[in-house]
Design an enzyme around this catalytic site. Structure first.
Site, PDB file in Angstrom:
ATOM      1  N   PHE A 312       0.817  -1.210   0.000  1.00  0.00           N
ATOM      2  CA  PHE A 312       0.000   0.000   0.000  1.00  0.00           C
ATOM      3  C   PHE A 312       0.852   1.261   0.000  1.00  0.00           C
ATOM      4  O   PHE A 312       1.852   1.344   0.706  1.00  0.00           O
ATOM      5  CB  PHE A 312      -0.894   0.039   1.250  1.00  0.00           C
ATOM      6  N   ASP A 313       0.435   2.220  -0.789  1.00  0.00           N
ATOM      7  CA  ASP A 313       0.899   3.586  -0.618  1.00  0.00           C
ATOM      8  C   ASP A 313       0.192   4.137   0.619  1.00  0.00           C
ATOM      9  O   ASP A 313      -0.869   3.638   1.000  1.00  0.00           O
ATOM     10  CB  ASP A 313       0.539   4.399  -1.865  1.00  0.00           C
ATOM     11  N   LYS A 314       0.753   5.139   1.276  1.00  0.00           N
ATOM     12  CA  LYS A 314       0.106   5.686   2.483  1.00  0.00           C
ATOM     13  C   LYS A 314      -0.813   6.862   2.178  1.00  0.00           C
ATOM     14  O   LYS A 314      -2.025   6.766   2.341  1.00  0.00           O
ATOM     15  CB  LYS A 314       1.150   6.116   3.524  1.00  0.00           C
TER      16      LYS A 314
END
Length: 638
Positions: A312-314
């Protein structure tokens, strides 16, 4: 050619006519005992039914494909040779009837796409230079044209609202069933319906360039994209049909039983095997489309089902991507007073942290207009000092407090340290020389993410990873809150790609979940790219899966749907192979004959179709999403 077109166009009528002839023959044989008439009716029926089947077999042979229809054609000819007109008529009727049911089922599974295309607007009300409104064909609308949308109308373009307010039903684009308020500067999508109000929209995308048009094209292409199972079955059937012909010929050579050889041909038709995988694929993709989940074909579905690592990107993915007040701590003063004074001071600044405090005070309905500023000073690198409503207010960092001889109590210092450890940017607020409170500002974690990530693990995800360009302290805090297994911070886009490749080299199936813009390299590199976006071009073009409403609930549903679709395909393949094995064993044992075997064969096609149709309702009915307040996830203490 005209005859072929006529037969294809009237295949349903031919099937029903054949059914009527069979019924009349049965009445003649068993009720009236007119055996000759029964044979004549069956023979006529067999000829009528064989025509469309033989045409398909001939067309396939022209392109050097030995099709299932060829098997049936040879079987029917053989039945006529041995005088079994009943068998010829019944075999052709069941085969044609099965095709009708198969087509009806496929049409039903494509209903979601049909409903989308029917929602495509055909005309638009364009505002002319003199202020008049003219109704024009939607293809004649140009970029930058101003379009009027009235209550109950479908928005014909992608664009930005320049005037008016209303509520848009965006289910066709995002899968979100709750109407979304639209006002000036808000973005709207073609194909969505204005359920209330009116809007003037400046067109930014028209025609085939609109998000809605691309969604339709994407899902139509996806339903025609084959999975690994379908490709295998295509290769299998290419060799299977000639093999059955050879086996039937060998059976005749050994047994000299022509009837037995013809029966082998009929029972060897792999109809259920051929239709089982495509109908599962189409039904699964249709289920996703109804929920704003766009899965790019059977191959993407198959790969997604085997993903074990989610990366995941944040910012904008696990978090909202919008800076907001995340924590307020007060000391000997109420929260409204603290926020009011701090926000009034921050109206003097255009800093993002200051705007977040002002927005929070306005959301809490604090009356800022009643607070007067009589003096102020901005100290670079420290904060702001001002006289507000007769009180000296300091809003800034520790340097500002030290410069003004304001001391933090032990409790305030502990709270400040704790807030900083969460990755929040902190502001110290002092009133008349005494620390009155602390305000933490951060990118808010989506309130539903923790529960949905747990659901993702329950659905089969083995490893959850976060890759972010943010600082390590903030990244670690977010990871702890969400139960992320592994976190890497302060990364550039190309460094994220390196981690994705590293996971793949370890033998993992990797899905990257990002916003579809700055993470496009990672989305393209991962085994499955999943865009959490509102329909951006990059998201649609780069990713294998697009979640139009950026919902983690949709992510979990998509993962479970992919697994269920692949399982459903395997079930159908097993059913098809088991039925063929049963029929051949029954033929050897002597309790299966041509008509009964053909009946079981066609019944197996219906079984796999109905099994696939269960995917249409997988996950139950969608529930309207409940609106969340601006305070979701906020820590407020006194």
């Amino acid at each position: 050619m005209k005859f072929q077109m006529f037969v294809q166009k009237h295949s349903k009528q031919i099937t029903w006519t054949l059914g009527g002839l069979i019924a009349a023959a049965l009445v003649s044989q068993y009720l009236l005992h007119w055996l000759i008439l029964a044979d004549v009716l069956m023979a006529i029926g067999g000829v009528i039914g064989a025509v469309p089947i033989m045409i398909h077999a001939y067309q396939a042979l022209r392109v050097k494909v030995v099709s299932i229809e060829l098997l049936v054609s040879v079987a029917v000819i053989g039945a006529f040779v041995i005088g079994e007109y009943n068998e010829a008529a019944v075999v052709t009727f069941l085969f044609l009837f099965g095709e009708i049911l198969e087509q009806r089922t496929l049409d039903k599974t494509r209903a979601s796409i049909k409903s989308l295309t029917e929602m495509t607007p055909t005309t638009a009300l364009v505002v002319q230079a003199n202020g008049d409104v003219a109704e024009v064909d939607v293809d004649d609308v140009d970029v930058d044209d101003e379009v009027l949308v009235k209550t109950g109308a479908t928005i014909p373009v992608d664009g930005v609202v320049v005037a008016g307010t209303g509520y848009a039903d965006e289910a066709a684009v995002t899968g979100e069933s709750r109407a979304v308020k639209k006002s000036q500067n808000d973005q709207v999508f073609s194909g969505t319906m204005l359920s209330d109000g009116y809007l003037h929209v400046k067109a930014t995308k028209v025609g085939d360039d609109t998000t809605f048009a691309k969604i339709i094209e994407l899902v139509e292409d996806a339903q025609d994209t084959k999975s690994h199972a379908e490709k295998f079955i295509d290769r299998f059937s290419k060799y299977y049909t000639p093999a059955v012909l050879v086996i039937a010929f060998v059976v005749w050579l050994i047994s000299r039983d022509f009837r037995l050889a013809i029966t082998v041909l009929v029972l060897g038709c792999p109809g259920a095997l051929v239709i089982g995988a495509p109908v599962s694929n189409v039904a699964g993709i249709g289920n996703g489309a109804k929920r704003g989940i766009l899965i790019k074909g059977g191959e993407a579905m198959d790969t997604f089902a085997h993903v074990d690592t989610f990366v995941f990107d944040k910012t904008g993915t696990l978090t909202t991507g919008k800076t907001a007040v995340s924590a307020v701590k007060t000391y000997d003063v109420d929260q409204a007073t603290l926020l009011g004074l701090a926000a009034k001071v921050e109206t003097l600044s255009d800093h993002p942290l200051g705007r977040a405090v002002v927005a929070e005070a306005q959301a809490d309905q604090v009356d800022l207009a009643s607070l007067a500023i009589s003096a102020n000073q901005t100290i670079k690198g420290q904060g702001i000092s001002a006289i507000v409503a007769g009180k000296k207010v300091l809003v800034g960092n520790g340097k500002l407090m030290a410069a003004n001889q304001v001391l933090l109590s032990a409790a305030a210092q502990a709270d400040l340290t704790a807030l900083q450890q969460t990755g929040s940017s902190t502001m110290i607020v002092a009133i008349d020389g005494v620390v009155a409170g602390l305000i933490g500002v951060s990118d808010i974690i989506r309130p539903e993410v923790a529960a949905q990530l747990a659901a993702l693990k329950a659905a089969g995800a083995k490893h959850l990873v976060m890759l972010t360009g943010d600082n390590q302290v903030t990244a670690d805090y977010v990871a702890r809150q969400l139960g992320i297994d592994e976190v890497h911070a302060e990364l550039l886009p190309d460094e994220k790609v390196k981690f994705v490749k590293q996971f793949q080299e370890q033998g993992r199936k990797v899905a990257f979940v990002g916003d579809g813009i700055n993470d496009s390299p990672s989305l393209a590199t991962a085994d499955i790219g999943i865009a959490m976006g509102s329909g951006t071009d990059v998201a649609i073009e780069t990713s294998d899966v697009v979640l139009m409403n950026s919902s983690f609930e949709a992510l979990v549903h998509a993962f479970r749907l992919a697994k269920k679709t692949v399982l459903n395909t395997k079930e159908n393949v097993f059913i098809a192979i088991a039925v063929v094995a049963f029929l051949l064993l029954g033929l050897i044992a002597g309790f299966i004959y041509m008509a009964s075997g053909m009946f079981v064969h066609e019944a197996s096609i219906l079984v796999v179709i109905f099994n696939a149709m269960r995917l249409l309702n997988f996950g139950g009915k969608r529930h309207p999403s409940q609106p969340t307040t601006t305070k979701s996830g906020k820590l407020v203490e006194e």
